[in-house]
Structures are given as C-alpha cells and as structure tokens.
Design an enzyme around this catalytic site. Structure first.
Site, short mmCIF file in Angstrom:
data_model
loop_
_atom_site.label_atom_id
_atom_site.label_comp_id
_atom_site.label_asym_id
_atom_site.label_seq_id
_atom_site.Cartn_x
_atom_site.Cartn_y
_atom_site.Cartn_z
CB SER A 116 -0.91 0.04 1.23
OG SER A 116 -1.63 1.25 1.25
CG HIS A 158 -4.61 -0.93 3.91
ND1 HIS A 158 -4.90 -0.34 2.69
CD2 HIS A 158 -3.81 -0.05 4.56
CE1 HIS A 158 -4.30 0.83 2.62
NE2 HIS A 158 -3.62 1.02 3.74
CG ASN A 159 -7.04 -1.65 -0.39
OD1 ASN A 159 -6.03 -1.48 0.28
ND2 ASN A 159 -7.01 -1.74 -1.71
CD GLU A 170 -7.43 3.16 0.44
OE1 GLU A 170 -6.40 2.54 0.75
OE2 GLU A 170 -7.80 3.29 -0.75
CE LYS A 230 -2.68 -2.58 -0.58
NZ LYS A 230 -3.71 -2.37 -1.57
#
Lengths: 638, 638
Positions: free
Chosen positions: B305, B363-364, B367, B360
């Site tokens: 990222s 994470h997105n 986000e 990940k």
C-alpha cells in the site's frame, strides 16, 4: 414388517396371468409371487360351487355361469390393488371376461401364456389330481380370443425364464412419470404433492448412513397411494421412469449435488432432465447445466419456496435452465405449484443457466428484509407495548395493500402463549441464517448494485450472535428506552413500514435486473412477481401490485405512482428514525431505506471528494462536470 | 536508439581482456563487442606518443612509462562504465597495473587469455603490420603476473568459443539480488526504490502488445543507475538472478498472475521465491502458494500500500506465505518499506497462505470507510460552508489524536483552486472502485462478521454511479438543505468523526480476527497496526494508538478506555445524525457506526422474533432463554 427394497418396485401392481387351462398360469404366478413379493391367487378357487360341480362333471361353463365369478374377481382385484398388489391366475379367454375383470382396476398387467394345442395337451396328460379333463381343452382353444395388448409369452421356455421376462417387461411397460431423489422434509412433501395430482412417481432415497428406513417408512405411511413407488436401488429407480426421465433432486445444496450427479449421469439417457430443487448457488447451477448438457442431459435449477407446508400444498417454483428442458418437466411442476389470483401456476420458466436459483436467492434476500423490518418495529415498540398490543397493530395492517404472509405469522407468533406469558419472550435473540441472505448480499457486490437493506438484515443477524459481548457491554451502558420520548403514532409506523417495504422490493428487483443484464437472462419481472404472489414466504398484496406495476417498462423508481407515494411516506420514516435515535434503538433497515431514497433523489453526492482522493493518492483519474464524456482527468493535487 | 533486448543484460558492464601481446585480446574483444553491444577499445591506442616511439624502436617500456597511460585508461574505464559499458583490450600484465586500471571502477570483469610461449610466438610470427617485435614476447612472459581472480581462458580454443565462454561466465558470476517482473507504475516505482537501496536488480517486462518500449525506455531514463539491468527475454531475466531467485511480480491481479506463473515456474529452481505484489484475492494467493509449493518454489503474497509515491519512497508491505520463503525476501522488502515511529520497517511477516493479501484487502476496506466518513461530513457541511472553511475545519483536526494522511490530503483537495473556483466542485460525483472494498465486504459475509461500515461505503460508491436517475428524481424532490436546521458545532462533528473512525477500525480488525480464526493464520494485530502506521493510505495517529491498545488481549470493545470514549462520543453522533435527518442528507456510514454501537450495547435484540418466524415457516428451531445450551426447540406456532 420390513419391506424388501427389491420388491418395493412392484408395490400395488396387479398381474393377471391368462391362457387356456394347462398353460402354466399357477406355476408362473407362484414364481412371480416369489420374485415380486406380491400374493398369488388362483381364480379357480373363487368359482361358486355350482361352477365347480359343473366342471367336475365335464360340462363346459357358459358365460352366464362365469359372470358372477368374474364380477367377484373384479372386486377382489380392486381390493388387492389397494392392499398392495397381487397376482391372479385366470384363464380370461374372451375379451369380454377381461373387460369385467378390469372394470374396477386401472393398469392391470395382462400376461398371456401362449402355447400350441399339442404342447399343452401333452403337459396336461402328465398332470394328476386336476379336476379339468383334457377333453375340455379343445373347447378352450375354440373360445380363446388372444389379447392384442399386455404381454404375450411363449410357454416353451422354462418357467424361471418366463417369470424373468415378465418382470423385465414390467420394467419396460410400467413407467413412472416422474422421480423424486431424496426424501427429506421437502422431498417427502413434494412427492406427496405430486402423488396428489395423480402422477405415477418413483421416489428414491439411499438406505445407508442412518437412512436405512427412510423409503420403507415413507412407503408404509403412504400405502394408500398406489401411484408412489419406492426405491433404494438407484438403477431400479432410474429404470422405473418413463423416458425422457424427469428426476427432481431434493438434496442438500453444495458438493452433494455434484456427487449425486456423478452417480446419476451414467444411468441416464440423452434427453433426460434433472431438476435441482435445493437452494443451490446459481453459479454452481450454471456450471452443472453445462456439465449435464455435455452428456445430452437437461438440467433445470428450480428454486422452491414455501417451506414444508408450501411444498406439500403448493409451493412457488422458480425454474431456470434450457427452455426445452423445462418444457419436459413443466406439467408436473406447474401442477404442484401454488396458483396465483388468476388461477395460473406460481411456477414459470425464469431463464437460462442458474437464473432460477438466482431468483430464489433474491426471494430469500427480500424475505430477510421483510422479517427484519417487522423485528425492528417490534424491537422499538416492545418497551412500551405488550406482545398482544403489537399483534393487534400488525393485525390492523394485515389487510388491503399491506397484507402479507409474514405479517400474518408474526401476529400468531406474538400471540402465542406459554403458561402465563408469551412464548416469544423466551426465545433467545440469536438469529440463525442458512446462507442465501449472504449470497444475495455478495451477489450485489459482484454486480455493483447498492443492495443496502439485504446487507443490513444479514448483518443484524450476525450481530445478534454476539450475545455475550452485548450482555457484558449493556451492563455498562444506558438501556433502551431510558431516554424516552413518545413513540410515533400508529399511522406513522404503518407509512414507514410501507415505505421500507417498497424500497426493499425495489432493491430486490434491481438486483435481479443487474444479474439479468450481466448474464443475459432476460428475466421477466412481471412473471417473477406473479410466481411470488402465492406459495412463498414473501407472498403479499404488494407482490400482486408489483405484478401490475411491472407491466410498465422500467424500474419502480421510474413510476410516478411509486415515487409520489414514497415522497409522501418519507416524513413518516424520518419521524420513526428520530424516535428510534432518541430511544437508543437501532433501526438499521429503516435507516438504510431512507438513506437509499434520499441518495437516489439527491442530484449531487459527495462522491466527488472520493474521486478526488482516489486521484490524489492513486492517480485513479476523475471525470469533470464541465467535460461530460471527456477525460479521464488527472491532477497533481498536493 | 532502439536497444537490442539481448544486449540490455550487459549494460554498464566493463570487461578488461588481458594477457601478453599476441594472445588475441583484440580479436576476442571485438567478438565480444559484437555479442554484447558494448564498444571495444584497444589500450595501445591510448599510449602517449613517447611510448609508441619507444616500442617501435624495440625498446621495452618501463613502469614509469606506463603509469600515465594506465591512469588515463583508469579514468576512461570510469567514463565508459557510466556511458553504458565497454570492452578494453590491455595487456595489464602486472597486478599493480591492474590496480591502477581498477581504482576508479568497481566490478570490472577481468578476462585473462592464457597461452604458452610457443603458441603465441607461432601466432605472432604469422601477423603483419604490427609494431611489436616478436623479440619482446619473452620479456612479457617474464613480467606476467597471472591474476588469481576473474576469468582465465585457454586460447587454444576458437575465438567464438572463447567469447561464448566469457559471456556464459559473466552470467554465472554477475547475478542480480532481486528481480522485478512488470514495469507498470507500481513496478517501476518499486524497482527504483530497490535500486536506491543499493541492490543489484534485474527488471523484466514483455516487449509486445504495445509494451515494446517499456524496458528500453525505463533503462534509458535510469541509465545513471548501474545496478539496474533490464530484460525483455524471460530466460535471460531469470538467469541473471542469483539463487535462490527472488522475483517480485508487479502485474495485474487476476488470471494474468496464473499465466505468468505458468511461464515462470519451469524456469525456476527449487528454493526460488515468487512475490505477488499486486492486489490479488487472498483465496487465489492461497491456491498459488500450494501450486508453487508443489514444485518446491516459494510464493509470498505481499499486499503493498502507498500508491505510486509510497512505492517509490517507502510503502507499507504485508507479506504472507511460508515464513521460510519470506525470510529469503525480507532483506529487500524491509529495506524498501516505510519506517514506523520506532524506525522499524512497515513490512512484517503476516502469516501463511493468502493472509498478506487478506490484510491488504482489509486495509483497503478500512480506507473506503475513512474516505466515506470525510465525504459524508463534507456532503453535510458544503451547503453552509465554503470548501476553504471545510478545509480549515479538517486542518484543525489534523494534529494529535485525529491526525491522518487522508485528512491531510482532503484539506489539499478542498483548497485546490482552478480559475476563480475550486477544482473539487468540477469533479463528477461518481466514485469508482477497484474491487478490494467489495472483496472485504464479501469476506465479511463469508465469515459471518457484521462489517457494516465497509459495506455502506462500497454501496455509497455504487449509488453515486446512478447519476442520471438521481438528477431526474432530484428535480421532483426537495433539495438538500431545504429543510434547514442548524449544523452541529465543530466539536460535535469532531467527536462523531472520532467515534465512527474507532468503530471502523474495530470492525476492520474484527474482520481480520475472524479470518485469522477461520484459516488459522494467527495474525498479530499489534504488528499489523505497526505496518499500517506509515507508508500506507490509512496511516494515522489512531493507528499508532491502536498498536499500543493491541498490546492488551482481546478486541477494542473489551477495553474500557475505548468503550468509555465511545460512550462519551455517542451523543455527538446522535446530534449529527439528527441534523442530517432534518437536512435530508444521508450519512450512511455514521448511521451504521451508531447502529453497530447501539446494538453491541443492547442486551436483548429483536432477533427472537426472527428466530420464531424462521421456526414458524421453516421449522428451523430456536433456543430458549430459560434453557441455555438446551434445545433445539420447535413449536407449532400457527
């Protein structure tokens, strides 16, 4: 009594072995009895004494002698048929005798044992103790009218060969119209439903892994139904079906379907059709359609809604696959389905591939929301009102435009008493789920559709499972109702409920639209609303209204009738949500409904900021309002 | 200039071909030049005139004669190296001569052409026009100090064989530490980041399908970086890597990864490691780990990222796979990663299988929510405040506990002017998405986790795409702001924002927890918070705080510090939502955050009604509060 599985195939069958005296009727009949488990009867034993005397004197019987005897036998055949089947040896030489015998019983297996005069004479002369004299043989041949139907067998063969031939021939001749594979709750109910409609059907269940008794129990419980034939041998089950074979799989969705297909496909012939009546995932069904098609077998993925009761008395059925395959199974499926307000079956062809299972999945998603909306209202009201009062409120809604099956059962639930209290108050607040709700939600993500209410409903079920954490945290936080504030008026609640239901159905149908476009299924919304108007869990007055509304092109939000209504109801939802906010009650589904409507009626959303952020850190570019269709644009923002 | 792809492998390489006069240095040097594309130089051409005269007279040069000449050559070697490499033929008989030659240039490929006095004398006598006399040969042999490094080659072979041997030997000797496959935006940035850290690396991109110039352009743009070697030939790329090979795939997630694996695996050796640095779906990564493992190849799925800028200067990296495979690639990945507040790399081993890509993905998802929360605030405020005023508000938050990267870039975006207005006002309000948000949401459904904020954020993006319908419906409905009512105070907005962010991070980490338990990944939340504390899009002061909080066992809602804070902030969210309700603005994410918190702190949810409904129509059974752990119970409700 444990039934021999091998013999279930012959249950309720009636065989009449006919031919001149001495052709071997009793021998063959008894052999057949051993093979089939059916009792054997000799017609001669049912002669009135007068006839016996006459024959003993060597006098031939005339037709007047025979008539009462044949009438009696005819009645017996009916009785034996109902009692589980039988084999009757009876000369039945003339067509008119056979007409009498058959007048009370359909589908008699006529077996004519054919031999020459010389052969039979030779055989008779070697028999002893028989009251018929060889001299009568010529008169029998004179009277004989050979049947041009049923089975004619040359008696020069050994008796065992003859019996084998009759059994094989039965398998060829006497076929079931339909097969049901799997006798779980739904399979049993559907089988009985099919039997009610007069179809001859075969049912199969494995007899292992704890399921040894399933078929025999089912057959015993239903031994008053001659048109059901039970099997625990898969080959016999398949052989019992007329071609093209039509087999409804009522088995656990998932890998089991693939295992069963692997067993079944080699036994089937080109043109046969499998119907998967379970809640299979639509992508699996699409794959299985292809796999079966490679072998020339049809595969129909049919969503079936209505629970056990619906399956028994008339479910809503959503079949998908190749139209020509559906055409083969339509007669049975449409016969057993619920009937809509026009009397048409709530079973219509949906479209290709897994479309039937997709439609069923969305049905369940809509169902999740319909249940959650009622639960949210109940959750808000119960701090101030008794279950009975809430039931009364729901009852007052349950007619006219808001009438629905779920509203009806919710009243019953609210009123169900146990001891001095309500049973509902003793039910643990952890809601289960069986996957179709989350499948709907996931499909929405795959298709890029804002399916906010279904997701909220599924998440609320998940949330309910954190009971321990909730109890722990609740002990440290103000409880629901502590903050007070008046509850909205009943009319406001009703309007908000109507509002949320319309948004729910809109989102559900838009999910169908997205799939229909993505997979080129050409789904017919009017047809779907019709299929959902009876027999299923989400049947309601609204569904009937939707059927009418979908006569118009376009989605529900393109209809002024709908949007004007939503516009009027919007304020009620706001009042409801305000009240819930103040009372510290989460109305996730109602909130999602209002948010959806507000967003859909908002020209400019703040998504421009999101696009700018994406362009800032990921150079994902953006479009500009002053450059429609232009771009993509990228800016160094920092 | 189009570079010959075959010759990219030799870029910036310096060869010195040494040996006594007549050993074939020029011949071999010129052959090598043709093979490698490197220019050939003969050292003799750089003698000062005094030396040439001396040799012509048959006088041997002494070391004093040679020194200025060797110094000059040493400078030239440095210059040639920087200009793209070269081949120099130079006798360089003594070690001290070679020391002078090499004093400005590292990694010279020394190639000593070795032959016997007799062979060389014989060859020299057959040459014409050369100014050196055969008589000088003996003095050369006397002076010769054979090198015990570099490559020694027997000149009895044919010149083509010798050249081939040198090239092969180079491939054996001079290996890259790391390979980057794919020179898209992220691949280029990561390659330069790796090169910055001093690693010798090979980069590969196919030279077809419109990508013919990718490698040659990249190499030309970076010809000041001698430690990057470019390839368009996959075999040469792989051969250029030291074993165990470490290749970072920076290619489009999806089927392309499988295609590339299929090409690469046969070229690799046991113990080599592939790293998938794209946004692959974690289930694909788990499958690929297994597939690679069957061939003895390691596979590390590494979420990366930080966007282009992060990749270039220090991304956050989330590697998953076998620990022993990660250990092989850790040096490079940790060198290029961002550094956390302790100076440790934001690249830590996550766990087995696709866990790195799962982390990940989450994470997105986090986000998505962080972006949506800011968008919702902006959407509410913009009717009353200018972009500059909103930027100022966000700026006032962007320090201390609420400091975050996204808050920072949002200020910049809000302030970005174009002409007399703000650029943001011209960005179309249709938000795109690249899948990881919906993957997170779908994973939540698979794992049974109430991940309400991520879903809401993704749905809001979907909703934004219905621009035409929104514009049409908006024309018929009251516009945002029409209903008025005061906006909440800034302090209330800030508290509500803090509340929703905490719920967002809680839900994100609980999604990780569910996956960790389901797949037995044993994820370390503290480590993950640390990896996310720098280099990535969701880096923030909160993430640093979470790292501290996760030192405790259990989830965030089990920490009194967190729940007391949420309890205090709850009222602010209620005020915010009330205001939004009155102003007809949908704050889906804030609403979902409050609903989640309210539900989690509510002892009894109305899910008991849902369980009763399910039992009513589907006999799904229920549990009873007065029979904990008992049941299941079933009732005939109707």
């Amino acid at each position: 009594m444990i039934l021999d599985p091998k013999k279930l195939e012959f249950k309720n069958q009636i065989f009449v072995i006919l031919g001149v005296s001495g052709c071997g009727k009793s021998t063959i009949g008894r052999l057949l009895s051993g093979r089939t488990g059916l009792p054997f009867h000799d017609a001669d034993e049912y002669h009135p004494k007068s006839n016996v005397d006459k024959m003993s004197k060597g006098l031939p019987l005339d037709d007047a002698d025979r008539e009462p005897w044949l009438e009696k036998l005819s009645g017996l055949l009916k009785q034996w048929h109902e009692e589980g089947g039988a084999i009757l040896a009876c000369s039945a030489l003339k067509e008119k005798y056979r007409e009498i015998l058959g007048e009370n019983t359909k589908n008699i297996h006529w077996v004519y044992l054919k031999g020459s005069y010389e052969l039979i004479l030779d055989r008779m002369q070697s028999r002893k103790g028989h009251f018929m004299r060889p001299a009568m043989l010529q008169s029998q041949f004179d009277a004989l009218e050979e049947p041009d139907y049923g089975l004619t067998i040359d008696i020069e063969q050994a008796p065992e060969q003859i019996a084998e031939q009759i059994i094989n021939n039965l398998s060829m001749e006497k076929k079931s119209v339909f097969g049901v594979y799997g006798l779980g709750v739904m399979g049993r109910s559907l089988a009985l439903n099919i039997a009610d409609k007069g179809f001859i059907l075969s049912v199969y269940n494995r007899a292992e892994g704890g399921e040894e008794q399933i078929v025999s129990d089912f057959m015993r419980e239903n031994d008053d139904r001659p048109n059901i034939r039970g099997f625990t041998d898969l080959g016999a089950f398949v052989r019992s079906l007329e071609q093209p074979r039509k087999i409804l799989l009522m088995i656990k969705a998932g890998p089991v379907v693939d295992i069963v297909m692997k067993q079944l496909l080699p036994l089937l012939s080109k043109g046969d059709v499998l119907i998967d009546g379970g809640n299979s995932h639509y992508t699996d069904t699409t794959r299985r359609c292809e796999q079966a098609s490679e072998k020339g077998i049809g595969f129909v993925g049919a969503g079936i809604s209505g629970g056990e009761q619906g399956a028994r008395t008339g479910p809503s059925i959503m079949p998908g696959g190749e139209l020509e395959d559906y055409a083969k199974v339509a007669e049975v499926l449409e016969a057993i389905a619920a009937k809509d307000r026009s009397g048409d079956p709530c079973c219509r062809y949906m479209g290709p591939d897994g479309s039937g299972h997709f439609v069923k999945m969305v049905h369940n998603g809509i169902e999740y929301v319909e249940m959650q909306l009622l639960a949210e209202l109940y959750g808000l009201l119960r701090s101030d009102r008794s279950n009975e009062e809430i039931a009364r409120l729901f009852e007052s809604w349950n007619h006219g435009t808001q009438q629905s099956y779920l509203l009806g059962i919710t009243q019953s639930i609210l009123r169900k008493r146990e001891g001095d209290g309500y049973l509902l108050d003793l039910v643990l607040d952890k809601a289960g789920n069986k996957g179709t709700g989350s499948w709907s939600s996931k499909a929405a993500f795959d298709l890029g559709v804002p399916n906010t209410l279904m997701s909220a409903s599924v998440f609320e079920r998940y949330l309910s499972s954190f009971k321990d954490i909730r109890v722990e945290l609740a002990s440290r936080f103000p409880r629901r109702g502590d903050r007070g504030g008046a509850l909205p008026e009943d009319a406001v609640l009703r309007e908000a409920y109507a509002f949320a239901r319309m948004i729910n159905h809109h989102q559900g149908f838009e999910l169908l639209r997205a799939a229909s476009e993505q997979y080129q299924w050409d789904l017919d919304f009017q047809r779907i609303a019709r299929v959902w108007s009876e027999g299923c869990i989400i049947k309601s007055a609204l569904m009937n209204r939707l059927e009418t509304l979908f006569a118009e092109q376009g989605d529900l939000l393109s209809l002024a009738e709908v949007t004007e209504e939503l516009k009027e109801q919007e304020e009620a939802v706001r009042v409801l949500l305000s009240s819930a906010l103040n009372r510290r009650v989460a109305l996730s589904c109602f909130g999602a409904a209002l948010n959806f409507w507000v967003n859909m009626t908002t020209e400019s959303l703040p998504a421009n900021l999101i696009q700018a952020q994406r362009d800032f850190f990921g150079a994902h570019t953006y479009e500009r309002t002053d450059d429609p269709g232009g771009g993509p644009h990228h800016t160094q923002w920092g």
